[in-house]
Design an enzyme around this catalytic site. Structure first.
Site, short mmCIF file in Angstrom:
data_model
loop_
_atom_site.label_atom_id
_atom_site.label_comp_id
_atom_site.label_asym_id
_atom_site.label_seq_id
_atom_site.Cartn_x
_atom_site.Cartn_y
_atom_site.Cartn_z
N LYS A 22 0.83 -1.21 0.00
CA LYS A 22 0.00 0.00 0.00
C LYS A 22 0.86 1.25 0.00
O LYS A 22 0.58 2.22 -0.72
CB LYS A 22 -0.91 0.00 1.24
CG LYS A 22 -1.82 1.22 1.29
CD LYS A 22 -2.52 1.37 2.61
CE LYS A 22 -1.73 2.23 3.56
NZ LYS A 22 -2.57 3.01 4.49
N ASN A 23 1.94 1.25 0.79
CA ASN A 23 2.76 2.44 0.94
C ASN A 23 3.59 2.76 -0.30
O ASN A 23 4.20 3.82 -0.39
CB ASN A 23 3.68 2.30 2.15
CG ASN A 23 2.92 2.38 3.47
OD1 ASN A 23 1.75 2.76 3.49
ND2 ASN A 23 3.58 2.01 4.55
N CYS A 126 -4.85 13.88 13.01
CA CYS A 126 -4.71 12.48 12.66
C CYS A 126 -4.64 11.67 13.94
O CYS A 126 -4.09 12.11 14.95
CB CYS A 126 -3.43 12.25 11.85
SG CYS A 126 -3.17 10.53 11.40
N ARG A 131 1.85 14.61 12.29
CA ARG A 131 2.48 14.41 10.98
C ARG A 131 2.40 15.67 10.12
O ARG A 131 1.72 15.70 9.09
CB ARG A 131 1.85 13.21 10.26
CG ARG A 131 2.13 11.91 10.97
CD ARG A 131 1.89 10.72 10.09
NE ARG A 131 0.50 10.34 10.08
CZ ARG A 131 0.03 9.26 9.48
NH1 ARG A 131 0.85 8.46 8.84
NH2 ARG A 131 -1.23 8.96 9.51
N ASP A 316 5.30 0.91 11.70
CA ASP A 316 4.09 0.23 11.21
C ASP A 316 3.98 -1.22 11.69
O ASP A 316 2.97 -1.87 11.42
CB ASP A 316 4.02 0.27 9.68
CG ASP A 316 3.52 1.61 9.16
OD1 ASP A 316 3.10 2.46 9.99
OD2 ASP A 316 3.52 1.82 7.94
N ARG A 408 -8.45 -0.69 5.08
CA ARG A 408 -7.61 0.34 4.47
C ARG A 408 -6.25 -0.22 4.05
O ARG A 408 -5.64 0.31 3.13
CB ARG A 408 -7.39 1.50 5.44
CG ARG A 408 -8.60 2.39 5.67
CD ARG A 408 -8.24 3.57 6.55
NE ARG A 408 -6.99 4.16 6.09
CZ ARG A 408 -5.97 4.46 6.90
NH1 ARG A 408 -6.03 4.23 8.19
NH2 ARG A 408 -4.86 5.00 6.41
#
Length: 430
Positions: A22-23, A126, A131, A316, A408
Site C-alpha cells: 500500500k505504501n 490524525c 504528521r 508500522d 484500508r
C-alpha cells in the site's frame, strides 16, 4: 458496520501470499499526474485507500481503468490499474477529500510540477499524531515554488516551472521525500536531496520514475541526485511486495505456532524485523520465493526494541510486535520514536488480558500465561491488526469492531488467515 469474529487457539499452517505494498501503490498512483501518457501499475492491492485515491485522482480529471484478470491470473496478484492524466482538469484538492486520507496531500508536488500551480487542503488532525506537512512545503520552496497558507489550504505557485535545488531535510520524512522526488524529476536543472528517507517503497517509486524517463542517482541511499528532464512518459511497473503485511503475518505465525510460508515476501526489506523476531525465539528463514516462519518449542523470549526510520524497526509493525510480546516469558520494552500517539492499541490489548504499562513514549509489556476473548475496537490500521494477532491465541471468542481500519491496508486478511487454519469470519451488518 462490519465486524470480525475470531475464536482463538488454532495454530497457523500453510502459505500466505503477500500483496503489493500500500505504501508504494499510493505514491505510484499519484506519480501518474507527472505525465500525459498512461502509467500501468500491476499488483495494486484491493484496499479501501486505493479506491479512495482513485476517486481523489478522478477529481483532477485522471482516467483510471481497472484491468480484468489476465489468463492464469488469480485474486492474489492484485489488480492492474491503467492511469491516464492526459489533461489535468482541476489543480485543487478539496478538504472533503484530503481529510479522508493524508497521503492525498502528496498530489501537491506533481500538480505543481506539471501545471505550475496547486491548491491542496491541509490534512488536519490524525489519530496517530500530527504528521505536519512543513517538510513538504520546505521541499517545494527549495525547488522555487511560492507557498502561501490561505483558509486551511496550501496555495503553491511556480509560474515559470520548478527549478533544481538543494533540499536538506532536518529530519527523515517518507512523505516529504516522495514530494521532493516528484517535484525534482521535471524541474529545470539538478537537485540534491539530503537526509532522504530510505524506505523500500521510496526506492520502488524512484525505480518507476526512472522507467518514466527520470534521471535519479542514489536510489536506496539517504542522498538522492536528480537531473531534471523536460517531460516524463508512460511506463509499466509492478508494485513491490508489502513488507508490513509480511511482518504482520510473520508475527501471527509466531504467536500461534505452526509453520507459515510467506510467498513473495522480500527478505531484503525485512532485515531488522527478522533480527528482532529471531531474538524472541522465532525461526525465520529464506524459502523459495519468500520467507518461512515457525516458532521453536521453547516459547517466546522478551525483547527490547525502539522504532526507527528504515532500515530500523518500522513503526508500522510496532503494534503487531507488542501483541506478540504479550505472551513472552518476561518483560519486553518497546519505545515508539516516530509517532507520538501510536499506543492507542494498548487499552484494547488490555481488554484481552495483556499486562502493559506506559511510560511516555515507552511501553513495558509483562508477558502473561493466557489471553481471553473480548469485544475490542480498532483505533487505526496497524492497531486493528495487532488485536487480530492477540485474538488468534486468546481463549474463547473475540469480536473486533470498526474493521474498516483493517480494510484500508490489508487485502482479504480473514481469507488469508482462514486458509492457514484460523477460526475467523467477517460478520456483515445489514
Amino acid at each position: 458496520m462490519d465486524r470480525i469474529r475470531i475464536r482463538g487457539g488454532n495454530t497457523l499452517n500453510g502459505t500466505i501470499h503477500i500483496s503489493g505494498a500500500k505504501n508504494a501503490a499510493l505514491p505510484l498512483m499519484i506519480a501518474a499526474l507527472l505525465t500525459e501518457d498512461t502509467l500501468t501499475l500491476h499488483r495494486v492491492p484491493r484496499l479501501a485507500d486505493v479506491r479512495l485515491l482513485q476517486r481523489i485522482l478522478g477529481n483532477h480529471g485522471v482516467d483510471i481503468t481497472v484491468a480484468g484478470k489476465r489468463s492464469g491470473q488469480n485474486g492474489r496478484d492484485g489488480e492492474t490499474l491503467r492511469i491516464s492524466a492526459k489533461v489535468i482538469a482541476d489543480t485543487t484538492a478539496p478538504y472533503e477529500l484530503v481529510s479522508k486520507m493524508r497521503a492525498s496531500f502528496w498530489v501537491l508536488a506533481p500538480l505543481l510540477a506539471r501545471c505550475g500551480e496547486a491548491k491542496v487542503s491541509l490534512p488536519g488532525g490524525c489519530a496517530i499524531g500530527t504528521r505536519p506537512v512543513d517538510l513538504h512545503i520546505l521541499a517545494m520552496e527549495k525547488l522555487g515554488a511560492e507557498i502561501a497558507i490561505d483558509a486551511g489550504y496550501v496555495v503553491a505557485r511556480a509560474p515559470k516551472g520548478l527549478k533544481g535545488g538543494h533540499i536538506a531535510f532536518p529530519k527523515v520524512s517518507v512523505g516529504a521525500t516522495h514530494a521532493a522526488l516528484m517535484g525534482a524529476v521535471t524541474a529545470k536543472g539538478d537537485t540534491v536531496i539530503e537526509n532522504a528517507a530510505r524506505e523500500p517503497e521510496i526506492g520502488d517509486v524512484a525505480q518507476c520514475l526512472v522507467k518514466m524517463g527520470a534521471v535519479i542517482e542514489g536510489i536506496g541511499s539517504s542522498t538522492l541526485k536528480i537531473k531534471g528532464v523536460p517531460r516524463l512518459h508512460g511506463a509499466e511497473h509492478a508494485v513491490i511486495a508489502d513488507r508490513i503485511e509480511a511482518g504482520t503475518y510473520a508475527m501471527a505465525a509466531a504467536m500461534t505456532g505452526g509453520v507459515v510460508k510467506l510467498a513473495g515476501a522480500r527478505i531484503d526489506t525485512l532485515d531488522e524485523v527478522m533480527t528482532v523476531m529471531r531474538s524472541s525465539g522465532v525461526d525465520v528463514e529464506a524459502a523459495n520465493d519468500g520467507l518461512k516462519v515457525k516458532r521453536n518449542g521453547s516459547g517466546l523470549a522478551p525483547i527490547k526494541v525502539e522504532t526507527e526510520p528504515y532500515p530500523g524497526f518500522p513503526t508500522d509493525l510496532q503494534a503487531q510486535l507488542m501483541a506478540l510480546t504479550t505472551r513472552a516469558r518476561g518483560t519486553s520494552i518497546i519505545r515508539e520514536t516516530i509517532f507520538e500517539n501510536r499506543f492507542m492499541h494498548v487499552q484494547e490489548l488490555a481488554r484481552l488480558g495483556a499486562d502493559i504499562q506506559l511510560h511516555g513514549d515507552t511501553a513495558e509489556i509483562r508477558g502473561v500465561d493466557r489471553l481471553t476473548g473480548a469485544q475490542v475496537m480498532a483505533t487505526d490500521l496497524r492497531a486493528s491488526v495487532s488485536l487480530v494477532i492477540a485474538a488468534l491465541v486468546a481463549e474463547g471468542e473475540t469480536t473486533l469492531h470498526r474493521v474498516y481500519h483493517l480494510d484500508r491496508g490489508f487485502e482479504t486478511l480473514e481469507d488469508k488467515l482462514k486458509a492457514c487454519g484460523a477460526d475467523i469470519e467477517r460478520l456483515s451488518s445489514h
